[in-house]
Scaffold this motif. Structure first.
Motif, PDB file in Angstrom:
ATOM      1  N   PHE A 152     -12.685  15.884  -9.996  1.00  0.00           N
ATOM      2  CA  PHE A 152     -13.913  15.731  -9.210  1.00  0.00           C
ATOM      3  C   PHE A 152     -15.016  16.652  -9.712  1.00  0.00           C
ATOM      4  N   ARG A 153     -14.651  17.798 -10.204  1.00  0.00           N
ATOM      5  CA  ARG A 153     -15.639  18.692 -10.815  1.00  0.00           C
ATOM      6  C   ARG A 153     -16.274  18.017 -12.023  1.00  0.00           C
ATOM      7  N   GLY A 154     -15.440  17.344 -12.837  1.00  0.00           N
ATOM      8  CA  GLY A 154     -15.967  16.632 -13.988  1.00  0.00           C
ATOM      9  C   GLY A 154     -16.861  15.474 -13.598  1.00  0.00           C
ATOM     10  N   ILE A 155     -16.468  14.725 -12.564  1.00  0.00           N
ATOM     11  CA  ILE A 155     -17.288  13.604 -12.105  1.00  0.00           C
ATOM     12  C   ILE A 155     -18.650  14.098 -11.639  1.00  0.00           C
ATOM     13  N   GLY A 156     -18.685  15.303 -11.066  1.00  0.00           N
ATOM     14  CA  GLY A 156     -19.947  15.843 -10.596  1.00  0.00           C
ATOM     15  C   GLY A 156     -20.905  16.223 -11.711  1.00  0.00           C
ATOM     16  N   ARG A 157     -20.397  16.386 -12.943  1.00  0.00           N
ATOM     17  CA  ARG A 157     -21.251  16.887 -14.025  1.00  0.00           C
ATOM     18  C   ARG A 157     -21.370  15.928 -15.205  1.00  0.00           C
ATOM     19  N   LEU A 158     -20.519  14.918 -15.254  1.00  0.00           N
ATOM     20  CA  LEU A 158     -20.561  13.932 -16.332  1.00  0.00           C
ATOM     21  C   LEU A 158     -20.881  12.571 -15.732  1.00  0.00           C
ATOM     22  N   THR A 159     -21.137  11.579 -16.568  1.00  0.00           N
ATOM     23  CA  THR A 159     -21.351  10.236 -16.055  1.00  0.00           C
ATOM     24  C   THR A 159     -20.027   9.650 -15.589  1.00  0.00           C
ATOM     25  N   ALA A 160     -20.104   8.683 -14.664  1.00  0.00           N
ATOM     26  CA  ALA A 160     -18.886   8.053 -14.157  1.00  0.00           C
ATOM     27  C   ALA A 160     -18.120   7.370 -15.288  1.00  0.00           C
ATOM     28  N   THR A 161     -18.839   6.689 -16.182  1.00  0.00           N
ATOM     29  CA  THR A 161     -18.189   6.005 -17.303  1.00  0.00           C
ATOM     30  C   THR A 161     -17.539   7.004 -18.245  1.00  0.00           C
ATOM     31  N   GLN A 162     -18.224   8.103 -18.495  1.00  0.00           N
ATOM     32  CA  GLN A 162     -17.697   9.123 -19.400  1.00  0.00           C
ATOM     33  C   GLN A 162     -16.386   9.692 -18.873  1.00  0.00           C
ATOM     34  N   VAL A 163     -16.321   9.950 -17.576  1.00  0.00           N
ATOM     35  CA  VAL A 163     -15.109  10.505 -16.996  1.00  0.00           C
ATOM     36  C   VAL A 163     -13.977   9.494 -17.029  1.00  0.00           C
ATOM     37  N   THR A 164     -14.268   8.251 -16.671  1.00  0.00           N
ATOM     38  CA  THR A 164     -13.182   7.273 -16.596  1.00  0.00           C
ATOM     39  C   THR A 164     -12.598   6.945 -17.960  1.00  0.00           C
ATOM     40  N   PHE A 165     -13.339   7.193 -19.046  1.00  0.00           N
ATOM     41  CA  PHE A 165     -12.790   6.981 -20.377  1.00  0.00           C
ATOM     42  C   PHE A 165     -11.750   8.041 -20.738  1.00  0.00           C
ATOM     43  N   LEU A 166     -11.609   9.080 -19.903  1.00  0.00           N
ATOM     44  CA  LEU A 166     -10.532  10.042 -20.113  1.00  0.00           C
ATOM     45  C   LEU A 166      -9.208   9.523 -19.562  1.00  0.00           C
ATOM     46  N   GLY A 167      -9.252   8.459 -18.756  1.00  0.00           N
ATOM     47  CA  GLY A 167      -8.060   7.914 -18.132  1.00  0.00           C
ATOM     48  C   GLY A 167      -6.927   7.558 -19.082  1.00  0.00           C
ATOM     49  N   PRO A 168      -7.212   6.959 -20.271  1.00  0.00           N
ATOM     50  CA  PRO A 168      -6.110   6.625 -21.191  1.00  0.00           C
ATOM     51  C   PRO A 168      -5.277   7.816 -21.635  1.00  0.00           C
ATOM     52  N   LEU A 169      -5.774   9.041 -21.442  1.00  0.00           N
ATOM     53  CA  LEU A 169      -4.962  10.201 -21.800  1.00  0.00           C
ATOM     54  C   LEU A 169      -3.694  10.287 -20.951  1.00  0.00           C
ATOM     55  N   SER A 170      -3.701   9.658 -19.770  1.00  0.00           N
ATOM     56  CA  SER A 170      -2.520   9.704 -18.918  1.00  0.00           C
ATOM     57  C   SER A 170      -1.342   8.944 -19.507  1.00  0.00           C
TER      58      SER A 170
END
Length: 314
Positions: free
Chosen positions: A228-246
């Protein structure tokens, strides 16, 4: 601020990396066939811990906003993803979940006025294809209810991400409190469902208690705070592209800790998904929204399913 952006992205990426360990911890340490209880034990204690640390409760409209975000990011997301993982063939739920960047791009266009670029759409498609190579197994017919549940889980997670970005945070409230509100609300929503479906809590030994402690503190409280800290400072699309790391982390953990082999096709898929993750950060650089604007996960089950099948269950 620009020079700190790589560090911010790296810290935010620790959340999906942590979520990639969820399935291995669940199968090796926790009681079998209690996914909803496990979701409850992750969300509610973590939420109450963060509330105690932040010492801030919602006020005014934020009571219902926190409830909506908690339902989308936790309370609805967990059960829907559990249902899809039980009913779909190996890895399919993770593949549907990997389309999250595309859903976020569409919702961001509707709710945030951020028109998706061709680069974003292509990168999202490559990420989903790469994840499919990592997690898909030969399997039988698709289950309609399972597929609908997987789609609903992905939409729920994506909507929670975009609404968190749209609503931001109340003045003077940090991401710690916002995360605590959502985890608590989501945990309270899961509680009656867990007891109704699964009955009384199971007896816990020291091994299970340690597993739940890890999931509640590191895998949920800390990971969601970073997210949530990242979502507050980056774009929503930018954050969700980190999802494949899971799912990528889940595959590596399965190989390193559980003795699961990685095929050449999986390695190619990992390369494509990781490349899409990096491209998603580069493509969005410089377009991050103000930091006053704030995402989600789930657990696996203890049976023969491969570790990567549950990789996107944050």
């Amino acid at each position: 601020m620009a020079s700190s952006r790589p560090a911010l992205i790296a810290l935010t990426a620790l959340a999906p990396v942590s979520w990639g360990t969820t399935y291995a911890v669940t199968t090796e340490f926790l009681p079998a066939d209690r996914p909803l209880f496990t979701g409850l034990m992750r969300a509610l204690p973590a939420g109450l811990l963060l509330l105690a640390l932040a010492r801030v409760l919602p006020r005014g409209a934020w009571w219902w906003k926190a409830a909506v975000l908690g339902a989308l990011n936790i309370g609805a997301f967990f059960p829907l993803l559990f249902l899809s993982a039980y009913r779909l063939p190996g890895g399919m739920a993770a593949v549907v979940g990997s389309a999250g960047p595309l859903f976020v791009a569409g919702l961001a266009a509707l709710l945030l006025g951020q028109r998706p670029t061709l680069r974003t759409l292509l990168t999202g498609a490559v990420a989903a294809f790469g994840v499919s190579l990592v997690v898909l197994r030969a399997a039988g017919a698709l289950d309609a209810l399972g597929l609908l549940a997987a789609l609903a889980a992905t939409v729920s997670m994506s909507a929670g991400t975009v609404l968190t970005k749209r609503w931001g945070r109340p003045e003077g409230v940090g991401p710690l409190a916002l995360t605590g509100w959502q985890l608590t609300a989501g945990g309270l929503l899961i509680a009656p469902l867990a007891f109704l479906v699964e009955g009384a809590p199971p007896a816990l030994d020291a091994r299970a208690a340690g597993g739940y402690l890890y999931l509640a503190v590191a895998n949920t409280a800390v990971a969601y705070w970073l997210w949530f800290r990242g979502i507050g400072r980056l774009t929503a699309t930018q954050v969700t592209f980190l999802g494949p790391l899971s799912p990528l982390t889940a595959a590596v953990v399965g190989w390193a800790a559980l003795g699961q082999a990685l095929t050449a096709v999986q390695l190619v898929g990992m390369g494509l998904a990781f490349g899409a993750t990096v491209a998603g950060q580069i493509g969005a650089r410089g377009r991050a929204a103000p930091r006053t604007f704030g995402f989600s996960e789930k657990n696996g089950r203890k049976d023969s399913m491969d570790v990567t099948d549950g990789a996107l269950r944050r």
